[in-house]
Design a protein around this motif. Structure first.
Motif, PDB file in Angstrom:
ATOM      1  N   ASP A  84      13.419 -11.830 -11.650  1.00 44.37           N
ATOM      2  CA  ASP A  84      12.999 -12.706 -10.769  1.00 44.37           C
ATOM      3  C   ASP A  84      11.733 -12.352 -10.459  1.00 44.37           C
ATOM      4  N   HIS A  85      10.936 -13.965 -10.967  1.00 39.95           N
ATOM      5  CA  HIS A  85       9.512 -13.815 -10.629  1.00 39.95           C
ATOM      6  C   HIS A  85       9.285 -14.295  -9.425  1.00 39.95           C
ATOM      7  N   SER A  86      10.058 -14.935  -8.981  1.00 41.53           N
ATOM      8  CA  SER A  86       9.780 -15.192  -7.755  1.00 41.53           C
ATOM      9  C   SER A  86       9.927 -14.451  -7.065  1.00 41.53           C
ATOM     10  N   LEU A  87      10.301 -12.793  -7.038  1.00 40.88           N
ATOM     11  CA  LEU A  87       9.916 -11.957  -6.475  1.00 40.88           C
ATOM     12  C   LEU A  87       8.519 -11.727  -6.276  1.00 40.88           C
ATOM     13  N   ARG A  88       8.158 -11.870  -6.905  1.00 44.76           N
ATOM     14  CA  ARG A  88       6.578 -11.362  -6.841  1.00 44.76           C
ATOM     15  C   ARG A  88       6.013 -12.065  -6.267  1.00 44.76           C
ATOM     16  N   LEU A  89       5.576 -10.875  -5.310  1.00 44.26           N
ATOM     17  CA  LEU A  89       4.312 -11.371  -4.137  1.00 44.26           C
ATOM     18  C   LEU A  89       2.730 -11.806  -4.588  1.00 44.26           C
ATOM     19  N   ASP A  90       2.815 -12.261  -2.923  1.00 41.93           N
ATOM     20  CA  ASP A  90       1.133 -12.575  -4.280  1.00 41.93           C
ATOM     21  C   ASP A  90       0.320 -11.607  -3.944  1.00 41.93           C
ATOM     22  N   VAL A  91       0.966 -11.131  -2.919  1.00 46.65           N
ATOM     23  CA  VAL A  91      -0.349  -9.103  -2.630  1.00 46.65           C
ATOM     24  C   VAL A  91      -0.474  -8.827  -4.359  1.00 46.65           C
ATOM     25  N   ASP A  92       0.652  -8.665  -5.262  1.00 43.93           N
ATOM     26  CA  ASP A  92       1.214  -8.196  -6.376  1.00 43.93           C
ATOM     27  C   ASP A  92      -0.189  -8.899  -7.325  1.00 43.93           C
ATOM     28  N   ASP A  93       0.057 -10.060  -7.650  1.00 43.89           N
ATOM     29  CA  ASP A  93      -1.699 -10.932  -7.800  1.00 43.89           C
ATOM     30  C   ASP A  93      -2.570 -10.158  -7.254  1.00 43.89           C
ATOM     31  N   TYR A  94      -3.344 -10.405  -6.444  1.00 44.72           N
ATOM     32  CA  TYR A  94      -4.282  -9.296  -5.041  1.00 44.72           C
ATOM     33  C   TYR A  94      -4.522  -8.794  -5.653  1.00 44.72           C
ATOM     34  N   ILE A  95      -3.917  -7.496  -6.076  1.00 43.80           N
ATOM     35  CA  ILE A  95      -3.603  -5.932  -6.423  1.00 43.80           C
ATOM     36  C   ILE A  95      -4.064  -6.047  -7.540  1.00 43.80           C
ATOM     37  N   ASP A  96      -3.497  -7.274  -8.516  1.00 45.95           N
ATOM     38  CA  ASP A  96      -4.194  -7.097 -10.222  1.00 45.95           C
ATOM     39  C   ASP A  96      -5.299  -7.538 -10.092  1.00 45.95           C
ATOM     40  N   ALA A  97      -6.018  -8.660  -9.284  1.00 45.63           N
ATOM     41  CA  ALA A  97      -6.964  -9.004  -9.366  1.00 45.63           C
ATOM     42  C   ALA A  97      -7.880  -7.997  -8.610  1.00 45.63           C
ATOM     43  N   LEU A  98      -7.942  -6.667  -7.593  1.00 50.33           N
ATOM     44  CA  LEU A  98      -8.751  -5.765  -6.886  1.00 50.33           C
ATOM     45  C   LEU A  98      -9.091  -4.903  -8.671  1.00 50.33           C
ATOM     46  N   GLU A  99      -7.367  -4.359  -8.720  1.00 49.70           N
ATOM     47  CA  GLU A  99      -7.945  -3.124  -9.663  1.00 49.70           C
ATOM     48  C   GLU A  99      -8.373  -4.319 -11.241  1.00 49.70           C
ATOM     49  N   SER A 100      -8.487  -5.321 -11.628  1.00 48.45           N
ATOM     50  CA  SER A 100      -9.395  -5.429 -12.544  1.00 48.45           C
ATOM     51  C   SER A 100     -10.586  -5.691 -11.979  1.00 48.45           C
ATOM     52  N   LYS A 101     -11.674  -5.928 -11.029  1.00 49.29           N
ATOM     53  CA  LYS A 101     -12.480  -6.181 -10.631  1.00 49.29           C
ATOM     54  C   LYS A 101     -12.933  -4.702  -9.855  1.00 49.29           C
ATOM     55  N   ASP A 102     -12.043  -3.655 -10.046  1.00 50.75           N
ATOM     56  CA  ASP A 102     -12.682  -2.033  -9.719  1.00 50.75           C
ATOM     57  C   ASP A 102     -12.913  -2.074 -11.520  1.00 50.75           C
ATOM     58  N   GLU A 103     -12.553  -2.709 -12.097  1.00 51.18           N
ATOM     59  CA  GLU A 103     -12.474  -1.881 -14.079  1.00 51.18           C
ATOM     60  C   GLU A 103     -13.536  -1.825 -14.143  1.00 51.18           C
ATOM     61  N   GLU A 104     -14.178  -3.811 -13.676  1.00 49.38           N
ATOM     62  CA  GLU A 104     -15.201  -4.066 -13.549  1.00 49.38           C
ATOM     63  C   GLU A 104     -16.199  -3.408 -13.072  1.00 49.38           C
ATOM     64  N   ILE A 105     -16.243  -3.235 -11.793  1.00 56.79           N
ATOM     65  CA  ILE A 105     -17.439  -2.917 -10.532  1.00 56.79           C
ATOM     66  C   ILE A 105     -17.597  -1.440 -11.855  1.00 56.79           C
ATOM     67  N   ALA A 106     -16.882  -0.429 -12.477  1.00 56.99           N
ATOM     68  CA  ALA A 106     -16.770   0.672 -12.679  1.00 56.99           C
ATOM     69  C   ALA A 106     -17.929   0.880 -13.788  1.00 56.99           C
ATOM     70  N   LYS A 107     -17.368  -0.441 -14.755  1.00 51.66           N
ATOM     71  CA  LYS A 107     -18.108  -0.445 -16.580  1.00 51.66           C
ATOM     72  C   LYS A 107     -19.866  -1.207 -15.851  1.00 51.66           C
ATOM     73  N   GLN A 108     -19.951  -1.564 -14.877  1.00 51.07           N
ATOM     74  CA  GLN A 108     -20.917  -1.985 -14.321  1.00 51.07           C
ATOM     75  C   GLN A 108     -21.697  -0.726 -13.696  1.00 51.07           C
ATOM     76  N   GLN A 109     -21.395  -0.068 -12.924  1.00 49.39           N
ATOM     77  CA  GLN A 109     -22.160   1.338 -12.658  1.00 49.39           C
ATOM     78  C   GLN A 109     -22.338   2.087 -13.756  1.00 49.39           C
ATOM     79  N   GLU A 110     -21.811   2.323 -15.188  1.00 48.38           N
ATOM     80  CA  GLU A 110     -21.685   2.924 -15.867  1.00 48.38           C
ATOM     81  C   GLU A 110     -23.162   2.571 -16.174  1.00 48.38           C
ATOM     82  N   GLU A 111     -23.126   1.005 -16.606  1.00 51.02           N
ATOM     83  CA  GLU A 111     -24.355   0.662 -17.017  1.00 51.02           C
ATOM     84  C   GLU A 111     -25.355   0.890 -16.465  1.00 51.02           C
ATOM     85  N   LEU A 112     -25.043   0.558 -15.432  1.00 54.20           N
ATOM     86  CA  LEU A 112     -26.824   0.184 -14.454  1.00 54.20           C
ATOM     87  C   LEU A 112     -27.170   2.137 -13.936  1.00 54.20           C
ATOM     88  N   GLU A 113     -26.388   3.115 -13.785  1.00 49.56           N
ATOM     89  CA  GLU A 113     -26.968   4.393 -14.100  1.00 49.56           C
ATOM     90  C   GLU A 113     -27.325   4.965 -15.667  1.00 49.56           C
TER      91      GLU A 113
END
Length: 148
Positions: A84-113
């Protein structure tokens, strides 16, 4: 090997086809819940799989379960309740967004290096050119002093 987890559902298919008992249904649901869903969740929480992998594996397990056991209404009801997707908490969406941002930041860090290394290389080239210009200037000064 984690990709094969959903296929554990096949192990009880013959038992359920031979005898549609509450015990066999319970075994199947326990297998689904404990040996597939919980294992996927544990691997995700341990950082062994990404949020995207988790989503794909859970979806594959659900779709395979629904397909294999579509004629068993009692199983379908449990599957709907478990996913039941109604059991998916808002925090799950935030976690997904943070993980996505972490991956993006890691790629940008590699490019900066990479850019930093390129700048250091160019700086070294300029330093060497400056040294060559200094030596040539000294030589030119020597030739001019001899010519006078």
């Amino acid at each position: 090997m984690v990709i094969l987890l959903p296929f554990k559902l096949l192990s009880l298919r013959n038992d359920l086809q031979k005898k549609r008992s509450q015990e066999n249904i319970r075994k199947l649901l326990n297998l689904y819940r404990n040996d597939i869903i919980c294992v996927i969740e544990q691997m995700y929480l341990a950082g062994q799989i990404s949020a995207g992998d988790r989503k794909v594996l859970l979806s594959a397990a659900r779709l395979l379960m629904e397909h294999l056991y579509q004629k068993y209404e009692e199983i379908q009801e449990v599957i709907r309740d478990m996913h039941d997707h109604s059991l998916r908490l808002d925090v799950d969406d935030y976690i997904d967004a943070l993980e996505s941002k972490d991956e993006e930041i890691a790629k940008q860090q590699e490019e900066l290096e990479r850019q930093h290394e390129e700048l250091e290389r160019r700086h070294e080239e300029l330093r060497e050119m400056g040294e060559q210009i200094r030596l040539l200037t000294e030589r030119l000064a020597q030739y001019e002093s001899k010519a006078e």
